[in-house]
Design a protein around this motif. Structure first.
Motif, PDB file in Angstrom:
ATOM      1  N   PHE A 164       0.764  -1.254  -0.280  1.00  0.00           N
ATOM      2  CA  PHE A 164      -0.190  -0.216  -0.128  1.00  0.00           C
ATOM      3  C   PHE A 164       1.223   1.152   0.373  1.00  0.00           C
ATOM      4  N   VAL A 165       2.201   1.152   0.770  1.00  0.00           N
ATOM      5  CA  VAL A 165       2.673   2.305   0.769  1.00  0.00           C
ATOM      6  C   VAL A 165       3.454   3.064  -0.550  1.00  0.00           C
ATOM      7  N   LEU A 166       3.787   1.249  -1.492  1.00  0.00           N
ATOM      8  CA  LEU A 166       4.538   1.768  -2.467  1.00  0.00           C
ATOM      9  C   LEU A 166       2.860   1.993  -3.663  1.00  0.00           C
ATOM     10  N   ILE A 167       2.214   1.879  -3.556  1.00  0.00           N
ATOM     11  CA  ILE A 167       0.881   2.324  -4.163  1.00  0.00           C
ATOM     12  C   ILE A 167       0.399   3.639  -3.997  1.00  0.00           C
ATOM     13  N   PHE A 168       0.843   4.050  -3.085  1.00  0.00           N
ATOM     14  CA  PHE A 168       0.884   5.359  -2.255  1.00  0.00           C
ATOM     15  C   PHE A 168       1.616   6.433  -2.834  1.00  0.00           C
ATOM     16  N   LEU A 169       2.914   5.537  -3.095  1.00  0.00           N
ATOM     17  CA  LEU A 169       4.036   6.928  -3.037  1.00  0.00           C
ATOM     18  C   LEU A 169       3.560   6.598  -4.874  1.00  0.00           C
ATOM     19  N   PHE A 170       3.394   5.799  -5.743  1.00  0.00           N
ATOM     20  CA  PHE A 170       2.852   6.421  -7.036  1.00  0.00           C
ATOM     21  C   PHE A 170       2.099   7.245  -7.635  1.00  0.00           C
ATOM     22  N   ALA A 171       0.838   7.079  -6.666  1.00  0.00           N
ATOM     23  CA  ALA A 171      -0.151   8.195  -6.612  1.00  0.00           C
ATOM     24  C   ALA A 171       0.621   9.177  -6.658  1.00  0.00           C
ATOM     25  N   VAL A 231      -9.567  -2.594   2.021  1.00  0.00           N
ATOM     26  CA  VAL A 231      -8.409  -2.041   2.308  1.00  0.00           C
ATOM     27  C   VAL A 231      -7.857  -0.958   1.659  1.00  0.00           C
ATOM     28  N   LEU A 232      -7.539  -0.971   0.238  1.00  0.00           N
ATOM     29  CA  LEU A 232      -7.235   0.196  -0.884  1.00  0.00           C
ATOM     30  C   LEU A 232      -8.172   1.177  -0.371  1.00  0.00           C
ATOM     31  N   ALA A 233      -9.701   0.435  -0.888  1.00  0.00           N
ATOM     32  CA  ALA A 233     -10.977   1.781  -1.481  1.00  0.00           C
ATOM     33  C   ALA A 233     -10.780   2.369   0.013  1.00  0.00           C
ATOM     34  N   ALA A 234     -11.069   1.847   0.974  1.00  0.00           N
ATOM     35  CA  ALA A 234     -11.055   2.387   2.173  1.00  0.00           C
ATOM     36  C   ALA A 234     -10.253   3.405   2.423  1.00  0.00           C
ATOM     37  N   ILE A 235      -8.761   3.245   2.342  1.00  0.00           N
ATOM     38  CA  ILE A 235      -7.938   4.630   2.214  1.00  0.00           C
ATOM     39  C   ILE A 235      -8.061   5.634   1.093  1.00  0.00           C
ATOM     40  N   SER A 236      -7.897   4.809  -0.312  1.00  0.00           N
ATOM     41  CA  SER A 236      -8.689   6.104  -1.630  1.00  0.00           C
ATOM     42  C   SER A 236      -9.854   6.741  -0.876  1.00  0.00           C
ATOM     43  N   THR A 237     -10.371   6.472  -0.056  1.00  0.00           N
ATOM     44  CA  THR A 237     -11.317   7.026   0.275  1.00  0.00           C
ATOM     45  C   THR A 237     -11.111   8.463   1.043  1.00  0.00           C
ATOM     46  N   LEU A 238     -10.929   7.905   2.361  1.00  0.00           N
ATOM     47  CA  LEU A 238     -10.135   8.704   3.393  1.00  0.00           C
ATOM     48  C   LEU A 238      -9.231  10.154   3.089  1.00  0.00           C
ATOM     49  N   VAL A 239      -8.590   9.319   2.192  1.00  0.00           N
ATOM     50  CA  VAL A 239      -7.400  10.519   1.568  1.00  0.00           C
ATOM     51  C   VAL A 239      -7.990  11.285   0.082  1.00  0.00           C
ATOM     52  N   LEU A 240      -8.910  10.940  -0.673  1.00  0.00           N
ATOM     53  CA  LEU A 240      -8.868  11.404  -1.676  1.00  0.00           C
ATOM     54  C   LEU A 240     -11.008  11.778  -2.087  1.00  0.00           C
ATOM     55  N   LEU A 241     -11.079  11.687  -0.769  1.00  0.00           N
ATOM     56  CA  LEU A 241     -13.089  12.142  -1.537  1.00  0.00           C
ATOM     57  C   LEU A 241     -12.542  12.928  -1.615  1.00  0.00           C
ATOM     58  N   PRO A 242     -13.358  13.218  -2.880  1.00  0.00           N
ATOM     59  CA  PRO A 242     -13.272  14.858  -3.671  1.00  0.00           C
ATOM     60  C   PRO A 242     -15.079  15.872  -2.265  1.00  0.00           C
ATOM     61  N   SER A 243     -14.163  17.030  -1.929  1.00  0.00           N
ATOM     62  CA  SER A 243     -15.037  17.821  -1.124  1.00  0.00           C
ATOM     63  C   SER A 243     -16.264  18.608  -1.408  1.00  0.00           C
ATOM     64  N   THR A 244     -16.798  18.178  -2.471  1.00  0.00           N
ATOM     65  CA  THR A 244     -18.007  18.415  -3.264  1.00  0.00           C
ATOM     66  C   THR A 244     -18.933  17.670  -3.019  1.00  0.00           C
ATOM     67  N   VAL A 245     -18.383  15.951  -3.031  1.00  0.00           N
ATOM     68  CA  VAL A 245     -18.781  14.915  -2.314  1.00  0.00           C
ATOM     69  C   VAL A 245     -19.409  14.729  -0.889  1.00  0.00           C
ATOM     70  N   THR A 246     -18.065  15.130   0.305  1.00  0.00           N
ATOM     71  CA  THR A 246     -18.457  15.281   1.501  1.00  0.00           C
ATOM     72  C   THR A 246     -19.511  16.426   1.449  1.00  0.00           C
ATOM     73  N   LEU A 247     -19.359  17.628   0.745  1.00  0.00           N
ATOM     74  CA  LEU A 247     -20.536  18.367   0.790  1.00  0.00           C
ATOM     75  C   LEU A 247     -21.632  18.335   0.645  1.00  0.00           C
ATOM     76  N   ALA A 248     -22.357  17.447  -0.600  1.00  0.00           N
ATOM     77  CA  ALA A 248     -22.958  16.831  -0.582  1.00  0.00           C
ATOM     78  C   ALA A 248     -24.251  15.932   0.025  1.00  0.00           C
ATOM     79  N   ILE A 249     -22.598  15.376   0.557  1.00  0.00           N
ATOM     80  CA  ILE A 249     -23.899  14.367   1.910  1.00  0.00           C
ATOM     81  C   ILE A 249     -24.030  15.434   3.152  1.00  0.00           C
ATOM     82  N   GLN A 250     -23.529  15.794   3.434  1.00  0.00           N
ATOM     83  CA  GLN A 250     -24.066  17.125   4.821  1.00  0.00           C
ATOM     84  C   GLN A 250     -25.116  17.311   4.361  1.00  0.00           C
TER      85      GLN A 250
END
Length: 459
Positions: A164-171, A231-250
């Motif tokens: 996951f660290v290597l994938i993260f660094l690649f991203a 796990v990879l999808a959860a990490i991506s959701t945590l750090v890459l979830l767009p702010s527009t999606v967050t605001l729409a959910i709220q």
């Protein structure tokens, strides 16, 4: 067969479960002894206890599953009339009844010892216990189901973490800085919990799916792939979830804003101008944990100044009462040419950092309502544009469309407590105390609460 397997696991593993419960009790005693004020000596001696508790919960769950391993083909339970779903249920019950429920009881007793109401203590402890079950115990059961032993689980977990660290660094090296950085915009306004809970939902669903596949088919490789993908999808959701999606959910959860009194208007008597103010940087994904030095900050600001142009956008804001604070969560800007062509759209500018991460300068607006401010408050909002784009369009006539998402902090009534040696229950802050610190040059205010505290407070 559920209770038969459960009792067998209890006979074999009760010392391990008891050790975890004892660590939980020590964590509670640590909180009781520390009280409302930070105790350096106690903290240095016991700082590891919470991490040890979480590790112990995971070890108990993994070990319980390994008592009837799914990855081995020579286990005796495979030739006995034991339902695999009964086996899975017995493991879940073992972790719940021997670890999670005792920890819940300890949590309630700790809060009662701190003089919190019984009803609130039970509700808060139940929510914490549910969070631990869903985000720690269930993933740990999944890890145990796809491995053969604790050593195998450790090796698999370590190898997965490295991957996951290597994938993260690649991203970090390939994704756009806007994806890495501005997706965080708006989370400082009290919306971080949305991305955290969405990541939790992803890991829970993925863990449940991996457990279902492993217990129903014993296809270990497929179950491992499902778990890793979760796990990879959860990490991506945590750090890459767009702010527009967050605001729409709220917005979908809380409905339209009730702050109907706030009005924003462009001040036509002024002209938008380029300013020389230094941009406020948000250090995005991939930045070092240690804070940058003053020289490093100066270098980053100089680098950003060469790539970002800050345009002053004069505004008149009405409806903000004294004591209130208006803060931007996201300010989206669209620049449209005279012929209707969209030239630019964004909520700020993100740049590639020296370490491959993102440095962002989002569009900002922050305004404090003061007693002498009057009905209308004039301010100048900072709109950040890429400097190369600004140089191309600075002499053109454009239509500017700005979309504001704002948080309004409403002032509450003052809460009073004596500056020294006072103990009082303050609404929304909990049980608070004051004292003079050890070297007698500061006043310390410490509070204990079992519910959420205000996101903004002044003393």
């Amino acid at each position: 067969m559920v209770w038969h397997t459960f009792k067998k696991d209890v006979r074999l593993l009760w010392p391990l479960s008891l050790a975890v419960v004892v660590v939980g009790a020590l964590c509670a005693l640590r909180t009781l002894f520390e009280g409302r004020f930070f105790q350096p000596t106690l903290d240095r001696l016991t700082f590891f206890l919470p991490d040890l508790l979480y590790l112990g919960i995971a070890i108990v769950a993994v070990t319980a599953v390994h008592q009837d391993s799914l990855s081995e083909s020579q286990e005796d339970w495979l030739i006995r009339p034991i339902s695999r779903w009964d086996l899975a249920l017995s493991k879940v019950l073992f972790v719940l009844l021997t670890v999670n429920v005792p920890l819940l009881i300890i949590d309630v007793l700790q809060q009662l010892a701190l003089h919190f109401p019984l009803s609130v203590s039970i509700g808060v402890a139940a929510m914490r216990a549910l969070t631990i079950v869903l985000m720690l115990s269930v993933p740990a059961l999944m890890l145990g189901a796809v491995t053969r032993s604790l050593v195998d689980a450790f090796v698999f977990g370590t190898a997965s973490a490295i991957g996951f660290v290597l994938i993260f660094l690649f991203a970090l090296s390939t994704l756009s800085p806007n994806v890495l950085g501005l997706g965080r915009a708006g989370r400082d306004g009290g919306m971080t919990w949305i991305s955290v809970w969405m990541a939790g939902v992803v890991i829970i669903v993925g863990s449940a799916a991996a457990l279902a596949v492993q217990y129903s088919t014993r296809r270990t490789l497929l179950a491992r792939c499902i778990g890793l993908a979760a796990v990879l999808a959860a990490i991506s959701t945590l750090v890459l979830l767009p702010s527009t999606v967050t605001l729409a959910i709220q917005e979908s959860m809380w409905g339209p804003s009730k702050s109907v009194g706030i009005r924003l208007a462009f001040v036509r008597s002024h002209q938008a101008r380029s300013t020389a103010e230094e941009p406020r940087l948000d250090y995005g994904i991939g930045t070092p944990i240690t804070p940058p030095t003053a020289a490093a900050i100066a270098a980053m600001v100089a680098s950003v100044n060469r790539q970002i142009e800050i345009v002053g956008f004069p505004l008149s804001i009405s409806g903000l009462r004294p004591g209130e604070i208006l803060v931007s969560d996201r300010i989206g800007v669209r620049l449209v040419a005279a012929n209707g062509k969209l030239l630019y759209e964004g909520a700020g500018v993100c740049l590639r950092g020296a370490n491959g991460g993102a440095m962002c300068s989002p569009n900002r607006l922050e305004l404090w309502g003061t007693p002498g401010a009057g009905k209308d408050i004039e301010t100048e909002e900072q709109l950040n544009l890429p400097i190369e784009f600004y140089r191309r369009i600075k002499d053109e006539f454009l239509r500017v469309e700005v979309t504001y998402t704002l948080t309004r902090f409403v002032a509450r009534l003052p809460q009073m407590i004596d500056a020294t040696n006072d103990l009082k229950a303050l609404p929304e802050m909990g049980s608070c105390a004051t004292r003079i610190d050890g070297d007698e040059d500061e006043i310390e205010l410490g509070c204990l609460t079992d519910v959420g505290v205000p996101s903004c407070a002044g003393v």
